[in-house]
Write an enzyme that holds these catalytic residues in place. Structure first.
Site, PDB file in Angstrom:
ATOM      1  N   VAL A  19      82.822 -16.408 -50.193  1.00 44.22           N
ATOM      2  CA  VAL A  19      82.074 -17.754 -49.562  1.00 44.22           C
ATOM      3  C   VAL A  19      82.307 -17.839 -48.143  1.00 44.22           C
ATOM      4  O   VAL A  19      81.202 -17.865 -47.295  1.00 44.22           O
ATOM      5  CB  VAL A  19      82.371 -19.095 -50.403  1.00 44.22           C
ATOM      6  CG1 VAL A  19      81.883 -20.373 -49.505  1.00 44.22           C
ATOM      7  CG2 VAL A  19      82.108 -19.287 -51.727  1.00 44.22           C
ATOM      8  N   ARG A 104      87.276 -33.376 -54.296  1.00 45.62           N
ATOM      9  CA  ARG A 104      85.749 -33.889 -54.543  1.00 45.62           C
ATOM     10  C   ARG A 104      85.987 -35.100 -55.223  1.00 45.62           C
ATOM     11  O   ARG A 104      85.097 -36.110 -55.014  1.00 45.62           O
ATOM     12  CB  ARG A 104      85.453 -32.929 -55.517  1.00 45.62           C
ATOM     13  CG  ARG A 104      85.006 -31.506 -54.667  1.00 45.62           C
ATOM     14  CD  ARG A 104      84.381 -30.604 -55.823  1.00 45.62           C
ATOM     15  NE  ARG A 104      84.294 -29.040 -55.088  1.00 45.62           N
ATOM     16  CZ  ARG A 104      84.156 -28.068 -55.964  1.00 45.62           C
ATOM     17  NH1 ARG A 104      84.276 -28.101 -57.224  1.00 45.62           N
ATOM     18  NH2 ARG A 104      83.858 -27.073 -55.251  1.00 45.62           N
ATOM     19  N   CYS A 133      79.357 -25.322 -57.109  1.00 49.44           N
ATOM     20  CA  CYS A 133      78.129 -24.787 -57.234  1.00 49.44           C
ATOM     21  C   CYS A 133      76.997 -25.025 -58.194  1.00 49.44           C
ATOM     22  O   CYS A 133      75.940 -25.295 -57.812  1.00 49.44           O
ATOM     23  CB  CYS A 133      78.395 -23.284 -57.115  1.00 49.44           C
ATOM     24  SG  CYS A 133      79.621 -22.509 -57.980  1.00 49.44           S
ATOM     25  N   GLN A 160      76.349 -18.466 -65.278  1.00 44.87           N
ATOM     26  CA  GLN A 160      76.901 -18.198 -63.974  1.00 44.87           C
ATOM     27  C   GLN A 160      77.459 -16.559 -63.470  1.00 44.87           C
ATOM     28  O   GLN A 160      77.973 -15.932 -64.251  1.00 44.87           O
ATOM     29  CB  GLN A 160      78.215 -19.166 -63.882  1.00 44.87           C
ATOM     30  CG  GLN A 160      77.650 -20.682 -64.059  1.00 44.87           C
ATOM     31  CD  GLN A 160      78.850 -21.593 -63.880  1.00 44.87           C
ATOM     32  OE1 GLN A 160      78.870 -22.509 -64.304  1.00 44.87           O
ATOM     33  NE2 GLN A 160      79.796 -21.488 -62.869  1.00 44.87           N
ATOM     34  N   HIS A 246      73.431 -18.726 -59.817  1.00 43.09           N
ATOM     35  CA  HIS A 246      73.783 -19.394 -61.210  1.00 43.09           C
ATOM     36  C   HIS A 246      72.376 -19.601 -61.638  1.00 43.09           C
ATOM     37  O   HIS A 246      71.523 -20.224 -61.026  1.00 43.09           O
ATOM     38  CB  HIS A 246      74.428 -20.652 -60.940  1.00 43.09           C
ATOM     39  CG  HIS A 246      76.039 -20.169 -60.630  1.00 43.09           C
ATOM     40  ND1 HIS A 246      76.427 -18.944 -60.536  1.00 43.09           N
ATOM     41  CD2 HIS A 246      76.902 -21.151 -59.978  1.00 43.09           C
ATOM     42  CE1 HIS A 246      77.722 -19.044 -60.158  1.00 43.09           C
ATOM     43  NE2 HIS A 246      77.907 -20.357 -60.040  1.00 43.09           N
TER      44      HIS A 246
HETATM   45  O1  25A Z   1      91.256 -23.254 -56.105  1.00 46.87           O
HETATM   46  P1  25A Z   1      89.645 -23.068 -56.488  1.00 46.87           P
HETATM   47  O2  25A Z   1      88.903 -23.964 -55.512  1.00 46.87           O
HETATM   48  O3  25A Z   1      89.074 -23.080 -57.710  1.00 46.87           O
HETATM   49  O4  25A Z   1      89.204 -21.598 -55.731  1.00 46.87           O
HETATM   50  C1  25A Z   1      89.633 -20.231 -56.094  1.00 46.87           C
HETATM   51  C2  25A Z   1      89.010 -19.162 -55.470  1.00 46.87           C
HETATM   52  O5  25A Z   1      87.737 -19.154 -55.663  1.00 46.87           O
HETATM   53  C3  25A Z   1      86.988 -18.809 -54.597  1.00 46.87           C
HETATM   54  C4  25A Z   1      87.876 -18.480 -53.550  1.00 46.87           C
HETATM   55  O6  25A Z   1      87.972 -16.854 -53.713  1.00 46.87           O
HETATM   56  C5  25A Z   1      89.412 -19.101 -54.045  1.00 46.87           C
HETATM   57  O7  25A Z   1      90.233 -18.205 -53.696  1.00 46.87           O
HETATM   58  N1  25A Z   1      86.163 -20.120 -54.190  1.00 46.87           N
HETATM   59  C6  25A Z   1      86.533 -21.370 -53.885  1.00 46.87           C
HETATM   60  N2  25A Z   1      85.698 -22.383 -53.805  1.00 46.87           N
HETATM   61  C7  25A Z   1      84.486 -21.736 -54.177  1.00 46.87           C
HETATM   62  C8  25A Z   1      83.114 -21.883 -54.353  1.00 46.87           C
HETATM   63  N3  25A Z   1      82.850 -23.238 -54.303  1.00 46.87           N
HETATM   64  C9  25A Z   1      84.921 -20.296 -54.550  1.00 46.87           C
HETATM   65  N4  25A Z   1      84.098 -19.271 -54.973  1.00 46.87           N
HETATM   66  C10 25A Z   1      82.734 -19.903 -55.016  1.00 46.87           C
HETATM   67  N5  25A Z   1      82.212 -20.935 -54.727  1.00 46.87           N
HETATM   68  P2  25A Z   1      87.454 -15.785 -52.374  1.00 46.87           P
HETATM   69  O8  25A Z   1      88.030 -14.551 -52.757  1.00 46.87           O
HETATM   70  O9  25A Z   1      85.938 -16.020 -52.363  1.00 46.87           O
HETATM   71  O10 25A Z   1      88.194 -16.317 -51.253  1.00 46.87           O
HETATM   72  C11 25A Z   1      89.460 -16.361 -50.994  1.00 46.87           C
HETATM   73  C12 25A Z   1      89.755 -16.760 -49.202  1.00 46.87           C
HETATM   74  O11 25A Z   1      90.773 -17.470 -48.979  1.00 46.87           O
HETATM   75  C13 25A Z   1      91.590 -16.868 -48.301  1.00 46.87           C
HETATM   76  N6  25A Z   1      92.945 -17.299 -48.198  1.00 46.87           N
HETATM   77  C14 25A Z   1      93.879 -17.027 -49.288  1.00 46.87           C
HETATM   78  N7  25A Z   1      95.157 -17.646 -48.793  1.00 46.87           N
HETATM   79  C15 25A Z   1      94.776 -18.204 -47.677  1.00 46.87           C
HETATM   80  C16 25A Z   1      93.409 -17.814 -47.432  1.00 46.87           C
HETATM   81  N8  25A Z   1      93.207 -18.307 -46.022  1.00 46.87           N
HETATM   82  C17 25A Z   1      93.981 -18.956 -45.364  1.00 46.87           C
HETATM   83  N9  25A Z   1      95.181 -19.171 -45.604  1.00 46.87           N
HETATM   84  C18 25A Z   1      95.490 -18.878 -46.962  1.00 46.87           C
HETATM   85  N10 25A Z   1      96.923 -19.261 -47.108  1.00 46.87           N
HETATM   86  C19 25A Z   1      91.317 -15.344 -48.713  1.00 46.87           C
HETATM   87  O12 25A Z   1      91.737 -14.518 -47.699  1.00 46.87           O
HETATM   88  C20 25A Z   1      89.711 -15.503 -48.764  1.00 46.87           C
HETATM   89  O13 25A Z   1      89.072 -15.191 -47.595  1.00 46.87           O
HETATM   90  P3  25A Z   1      92.453 -13.018 -47.877  1.00 46.87           P
HETATM   91  O14 25A Z   1      92.983 -12.758 -46.583  1.00 46.87           O
HETATM   92  O15 25A Z   1      93.638 -13.496 -48.969  1.00 46.87           O
HETATM   93  O16 25A Z   1      91.762 -12.337 -48.670  1.00 46.87           O
HETATM   94  C21 25A Z   1      91.320 -11.157 -47.954  1.00 46.87           C
HETATM   95  C22 25A Z   1      90.530 -10.296 -49.082  1.00 46.87           C
HETATM   96  O17 25A Z   1      91.499 -10.019 -50.023  1.00 46.87           O
HETATM   97  C23 25A Z   1      90.951  -9.717 -51.248  1.00 46.87           C
HETATM   98  N11 25A Z   1      92.003 -10.262 -52.262  1.00 46.87           N
HETATM   99  C24 25A Z   1      92.175 -11.544 -52.752  1.00 46.87           C
HETATM  100  N12 25A Z   1      92.882 -11.900 -53.489  1.00 46.87           N
HETATM  101  C25 25A Z   1      93.876 -10.692 -53.559  1.00 46.87           C
HETATM  102  C26 25A Z   1      92.863  -9.683 -52.813  1.00 46.87           C
HETATM  103  N13 25A Z   1      93.441  -8.421 -52.799  1.00 46.87           N
HETATM  104  C27 25A Z   1      94.577  -8.150 -53.458  1.00 46.87           C
HETATM  105  N14 25A Z   1      95.195  -9.007 -54.250  1.00 46.87           N
HETATM  106  C28 25A Z   1      94.796 -10.165 -54.413  1.00 46.87           C
HETATM  107  N15 25A Z   1      95.739 -11.212 -55.138  1.00 46.87           N
HETATM  108  C29 25A Z   1      89.792 -10.442 -51.125  1.00 46.87           C
HETATM  109  O18 25A Z   1      88.694  -9.545 -51.610  1.00 46.87           O
HETATM  110  C30 25A Z   1      89.484 -11.135 -49.961  1.00 46.87           C
HETATM  111  O19 25A Z   1      88.109 -11.051 -49.543  1.00 46.87           O
HETATM  112  O1  L14 Z   2      83.751 -24.552 -56.682  1.00 48.47           O
HETATM  113  O2  L14 Z   2      82.427 -19.236 -60.830  1.00 48.47           O
HETATM  114  O3  L14 Z   2      85.074 -25.567 -58.387  1.00 48.47           O
HETATM  115  O4  L14 Z   2      84.942 -18.895 -61.037  1.00 48.47           O
HETATM  116  C1  L14 Z   2      85.448 -22.785 -59.086  1.00 48.47           C
HETATM  117  C2  L14 Z   2      85.288 -21.642 -60.133  1.00 48.47           C
HETATM  118  C3  L14 Z   2      83.471 -22.450 -58.178  1.00 48.47           C
HETATM  119  C4  L14 Z   2      82.960 -21.294 -59.005  1.00 48.47           C
HETATM  120  C5  L14 Z   2      84.344 -24.543 -57.761  1.00 48.47           C
HETATM  121  C6  L14 Z   2      83.878 -19.661 -60.336  1.00 48.47           C
HETATM  122  C7  L14 Z   2      84.213 -23.322 -58.707  1.00 48.47           C
HETATM  123  C8  L14 Z   2      83.994 -20.554 -59.555  1.00 48.47           C
END
Ligand code: 25A
Ligand code: L14
Length: 337
Positions: A19, A104, A133, A160, A246
């Site tokens: 995102v 939210r 979403c 989705q 989706h």
């Molecule tokens: O808790 P929620 O709201 O349910 O959300 C859970 C997850 O859903 C995505 C998002 O994943 C989130 O982590 N998300 C949230 N809202 C969403 C929505 N509405 C949604 N997806 C769709 N619709 P994501 O992978 O897209 O983004 C994660 C981002 O957050 C950064 N991050 C993590 N910890 C952080 C942080 N930023 C600031 N401070 C912190 N403490 C994360 O950065 C990413 O940009 P990153 O540096 O951790 O990740 C860089 C790349 O590394 C890979 N990766 C992720 N997890 C792991 C990993 N690699 C190895 N091991 C892992 N465990 C990923 O490819 C990432 O791009």
């Molecule tokens: O925004 O598709 O609450 O796994 C967390 C789950 C977004 C989609 C949110 C998935 C969702 C996400």
């Protein structure tokens, strides 16, 4: 409160995620008035750079002072991170537009889809929430019908894409598909079951009532965004092996009868919607066509013949754009108007 300026200092938190990447692209495409863009992610991404308007921007990690001098911060780093950092950001005077589920349903926090309830933005106290979403694309299509004939009940089933879960899930679908085609054993890390060539009736965790969190988000967020607690909503949310967009089968019961032609014309005039509905030519919205697009596509509009006042429709939108990044940037655009 945000001071009016010609250009703003904007931050993207979670910039390296699926995102976050899209947020940067949408800010650039829509020429958001940016004085300086700051990018944040976890330690994992520290030292990386990302492109914005032709220059390389370093990815920073967050600390207590990170938000000083930032006007608007778009968050998409998960609920856990938003819980801590969105409050810190808001306290330092920056307006947060948060894509996670954390804020939210907080009554103090507006939950906004600009086509539906842009007016709610003005009551923010530092945090504005970007809805789920699946809910965003559905309410864009419901609002004009509600205004025309008052919606009593909605029954929705979603299909989705994996990008909703983030980059790891997209990699998992790709890897499992490649492994299966090569007769190799598959790895499961992100989802509880194989996602390639499969359909999973579970998105997010299960709750005590037997529904998933994703399903209850659709129920609760729809009422809050539409500003009407009387609309009854029930949802089944399903993961399909699609990368982006989706799709939703939406059944609507209204107080006043609407013909399918009337629904078509009401939707065609509404903001943010394309009616894409010519069944005789097999024309209806498909994820592969809608990927990368900004609008909500509606097709298969027909009367539900099993009840007096019912409509069925098929609603497709790009979950990373209207479902997340684009909606967040549209909120920011409303904020600076
Ligand atoms: O808790 P929620 O709201 O349910 O959300 C859970 C997850 O859903 C995505 C998002 O994943 C989130 O982590 N998300 C949230 N809202 C969403 C929505 N509405 C949604 N997806 C769709 N619709 P994501 O992978 O897209 O983004 C994660 C981002 O957050 C950064 N991050 C993590 N910890 C952080 C942080 N930023 C600031 N401070 C912190 N403490 C994360 O950065 C990413 O940009 P990153 O540096 O951790 O990740 C860089 C790349 O590394 C890979 N990766 C992720 N997890 C792991 C990993 N690699 C190895 N091991 C892992 N465990 C990923 O490819 C990432 O791009
Ligand atoms: O925004 O598709 O609450 O796994 C967390 C789950 C977004 C989609 C949110 C998935 C969702 C996400």
């Amino acid at each position: 409160m945000l001071k009016k300026k010609e250009k703003y200092v904007v931050a993207v938190v979670g910039a390296t995620g699926a995102v976050g990447n899209e947020m940067i692209a949408v800010l650039e495409e829509r020429n958001f008035p940016i004085e300086k863009l700051r990018l944040f992610a976890s330690e994992r991404s520290e030292g990386n750079t990302l492109q914005f308007e032709g220059s390389e921007i370093p990815v920073e990690t967050l600390n207590e002072d990170s938000f000083k001098g930032i006007d608007i911060a778009l968050f998409s780093a998960g609920a856990e991170r938003s819980k801590i950092w969105a409050s810190i950001a808001a306290k330092s005077g920056c307006v947060v537009i948060d894509n996670s589920s954390q804020w939210r349903m907080d009554p103090e926090v507006p939950l906004v889809v600009p086509e539906v309830n842009a007016h709610d933005i003005s009551r923010h106290k530092g945090i504005i929430a970007n809805p789920n979403c699946s809910t965003i694309q559905m309410v864009v299509a419901l609002k004009p019908v509600h205004d025309a004939a008052r919606i009593k009940r909605v029954v929705v089933t979603t299909f989705q894409a994996v990008s909703g879960t983030g980059k790891k899930a997209m990699d998992e679908l790709l890897q499992q598909t490649a492994d299966l085609l090569n007769f190799k054993e598959i790895q499961k890390n992100v989802y509880p079951h194989q996602i390639a060539f499969n359909v999973l009736p579970q998105i997010d965790k299960f709750l005590e009532n037997g529904y998933t969190k994703e399903e209850m988000k659709m129920v609760d967020e729809t009422k809050k965004i539409m500003g009407d607690n009387t609309i009854r909503v029930t949802a089944t949310t399903v993961r399909v092996p699609v990368f982006r967009c989706h799709s939703e089968s939406v059944n609507i019961e209204t107080e006043r009868k609407m013909t399918s032609n009337e629904v078509r014309s009401v939707l065609a005039k509404a903001p943010g919607i394309v009616v894409f509905d010519a069944p005789e030519k097999s024309v209806y919205p498909l994820p592969i066509d809608v990927a990368g697009k900004d609008l909500v596509y509606v097709g298969r509009i027909r009367e539900d013949e099993s009840i007096d006042n019912g409509i069925n429709m098929w609603v497709v939108s790009d979950n990373l754009r209207k479902g997340a990044a684009l909606n967040a940037v549209q909120i920011a655009e409303e904020l600076i108007k």
